[in-house]
Design an enzyme around this catalytic site. Structure first.
Site, PDB file in Angstrom:
ATOM      1  N   SER A 181      35.880  61.087  33.388  1.00 35.90           N
ATOM      2  CA  SER A 181      35.008  60.371  32.689  1.00 35.90           C
ATOM      3  C   SER A 181      33.552  62.566  32.577  1.00 35.90           C
ATOM      4  O   SER A 181      32.878  62.005  32.570  1.00 35.90           O
ATOM      5  CB  SER A 181      33.289  60.297  32.942  1.00 35.90           C
ATOM      6  N   ASN A 187      43.355  65.727  26.670  1.00 38.46           N
ATOM      7  CA  ASN A 187      43.925  64.909  26.637  1.00 38.46           C
ATOM      8  C   ASN A 187      44.134  63.571  25.419  1.00 38.46           C
ATOM      9  O   ASN A 187      42.844  62.706  26.621  1.00 38.46           O
ATOM     10  CB  ASN A 187      44.927  64.144  27.836  1.00 38.46           C
ATOM     11  N   TRP A 188      44.339  63.264  24.675  1.00 42.94           N
ATOM     12  CA  TRP A 188      44.260  62.571  23.926  1.00 42.94           C
ATOM     13  C   TRP A 188      44.896  60.794  24.560  1.00 42.94           C
ATOM     14  O   TRP A 188      45.269  60.779  23.160  1.00 42.94           O
ATOM     15  CB  TRP A 188      44.223  63.218  22.348  1.00 42.94           C
ATOM     16  N   LYS A 189      46.192  61.200  25.309  1.00 49.70           N
ATOM     17  CA  LYS A 189      46.587  59.876  25.846  1.00 49.70           C
ATOM     18  C   LYS A 189      47.387  58.999  24.180  1.00 49.70           C
ATOM     19  O   LYS A 189      47.711  59.840  23.453  1.00 49.70           O
ATOM     20  CB  LYS A 189      45.584  58.674  26.333  1.00 49.70           C
ATOM     21  N   HIS A 238      49.773  62.792  35.383  1.00 48.69           N
ATOM     22  CA  HIS A 238      48.900  61.312  35.180  1.00 48.69           C
ATOM     23  C   HIS A 238      49.182  60.845  35.696  1.00 48.69           C
ATOM     24  O   HIS A 238      50.161  60.105  35.553  1.00 48.69           O
ATOM     25  CB  HIS A 238      48.560  61.920  33.796  1.00 48.69           C
ATOM     26  N   GLY A 259      38.511  57.568  32.954  1.00 49.64           N
ATOM     27  CA  GLY A 259      38.207  56.338  32.007  1.00 49.64           C
ATOM     28  C   GLY A 259      37.742  55.932  32.118  1.00 49.64           C
ATOM     29  O   GLY A 259      36.675  54.071  31.493  1.00 49.64           O
ATOM     30  N   GLU A 307      42.223  64.830  39.134  1.00 53.16           N
ATOM     31  CA  GLU A 307      41.394  63.442  38.812  1.00 53.16           C
ATOM     32  C   GLU A 307      41.364  62.272  39.552  1.00 53.16           C
ATOM     33  O   GLU A 307      42.063  61.663  39.475  1.00 53.16           O
ATOM     34  CB  GLU A 307      42.482  63.601  37.853  1.00 53.16           C
ATOM     35  N   GLU A 315      48.323  57.763  34.724  1.00 46.61           N
ATOM     36  CA  GLU A 315      48.397  56.258  33.854  1.00 46.61           C
ATOM     37  C   GLU A 315      49.995  57.103  34.170  1.00 46.61           C
ATOM     38  O   GLU A 315      50.841  55.042  33.711  1.00 46.61           O
ATOM     39  CB  GLU A 315      47.952  57.048  32.841  1.00 46.61           C
TER      40      GLU A 315
HETATM   41  C1  PEP Z   1      42.117  62.053  31.595  1.00 47.67           C
HETATM   42  O1  PEP Z   1      42.653  61.063  30.869  1.00 47.67           O
HETATM   43  O2  PEP Z   1      42.470  63.022  31.714  1.00 47.67           O
HETATM   44  C2  PEP Z   1      41.125  61.833  31.560  1.00 47.67           C
HETATM   45  C3  PEP Z   1      40.191  62.201  32.426  1.00 47.67           C
HETATM   46  O3  PEP Z   1      39.944  60.982  31.293  1.00 47.67           O
HETATM   47  P1  PEP Z   1      38.553  60.393  30.502  1.00 47.67           P
HETATM   48  O4  PEP Z   1      38.033  61.479  30.927  1.00 47.67           O
HETATM   49  O5  PEP Z   1      38.498  59.203  29.889  1.00 47.67           O
HETATM   50  O6  PEP Z   1      38.065  59.806  32.099  1.00 47.67           O
END
Ligand code: PEP
Length: 249
Positions: free
Chosen positions: A211, A9-11, A95, A171, A165, A97
């Site tokens: 992470s 997931n490049w956000k 997600h 993050g 998640e 976010e």
């Molecule tokens: C994500 O954006 O879904 C995610 C898990 O980010 P990260 O790997 O940076 O924690």
């Protein structure tokens, strides 16, 4: 046997040109890898370039969100048929976010999953508890509510993938321990068995996100109910993401 999925997931990172460059490098690095589905989800503006760059490679391209109506007066929204038209095969929904900053709810997650599946795409539907919810002992209640209210109508679809998640691990550099991840994944699978069927529960892929890095993916993947990873930060660099894809060594 559930085929693992490693999704990036490049956000809100990378222009179209940067996305194409990274995907070309990634395609080279994962050439010949067997038995893993590889997905990259760039921002909307880079999807067309990403699809073009991924042609002929095992890398599938997905969007990070969508709207459930197929067209209309919805300024700023992107419909699933538009995403499909670009050659994308996947879409992330729900997600944390989106839930935290953009008002996503279990009800909108349900409608978006329906639209994604109805248009023939694969859906990566995210669930997960916040730190406050975990500390209050509500992790399982939150996961059950999110699965039952947001996902339950879609659990028998082979094109639905669930991503667990924990919000406190996204993050932050804090990964759930393999034991914490396994416990949550097994719980989600049990909810799927109750809400749909034992067969659906055995078939559905449940990815861990939060992470994930090259040095922790193998221990996470060693857990019986962890079927892959949804990777944020570590997916932005082709070499690091390729190492995660090659978790078997
Ligand atoms: C994500 O954006 O879904 C995610 C898990 O980010 P990260 O790997 O940076 O924690």
């Amino acid at each position: 046997m559930r085929t693992p999925v490693i999704a990036g997931n490049w956000k809100m990172y990378k222009t179209a040109r940067q996305a194409a460059e990274t995907i070309r490098s990634l395609a080279d690095l994962v050439k010949g890898v067997q038995g893993v589905e590889v997905v990259i989800c760039p921002p909307f503006t880079a999807l067309a370039a990403a699809v073009e760059a991924a042609k002929g490679s095992p890398v599938a391209i997905g969007a990070q969100d969508c709207y459930w109506e197929k067209e209309g007066a919805f300024t700023g929204q992107v419909a699933v048929p538009m995403i499909a038209d670009l050659g994308c095969s996947h879409c992330i929904v729900g997600h944390s976010e989106r839930r935290q900053f953009f008002g996503e709810t279990d009800a909108t997650v349900d409608k978006k999953i329906e639209a994604v599946l109805a248009n023939g795409l694969n859906c990566i539907a995210c669930v997960g508890e916040t730190l406050a919810e975990r500390e209050a002992g509500q992790t399982f209640a939150v996961l059950e509510r999110q699965v039952r209210n947001g996902l339950s109508r879609h659990l028998t679809s082979a094109r639905l993938v669930i991503a667990y998640e924990p919000v406190w691990a996204i993050g932050t550099g804090k990964t759930a321990t393999p034991v914490q991840a396994q416990e949550a994944h097994a719980f989600i699978r049990q909810v799927v068995a109750e809400a749909a069927s034992p067969a659906a529960a055995q078939a559905v892929r449940i990815l861990y996100g939060g992470s994930v890095k090259p040095d922790n993916i193998a221990t996470l993947m060693a857990q019986p109910d962890v079927d892959g990873g949804l990777v944020g930060g570590a997916s932005l660099d082709a070499a690091s993401f390729a190492k995660i894809v090659r978790f078997r060594g």
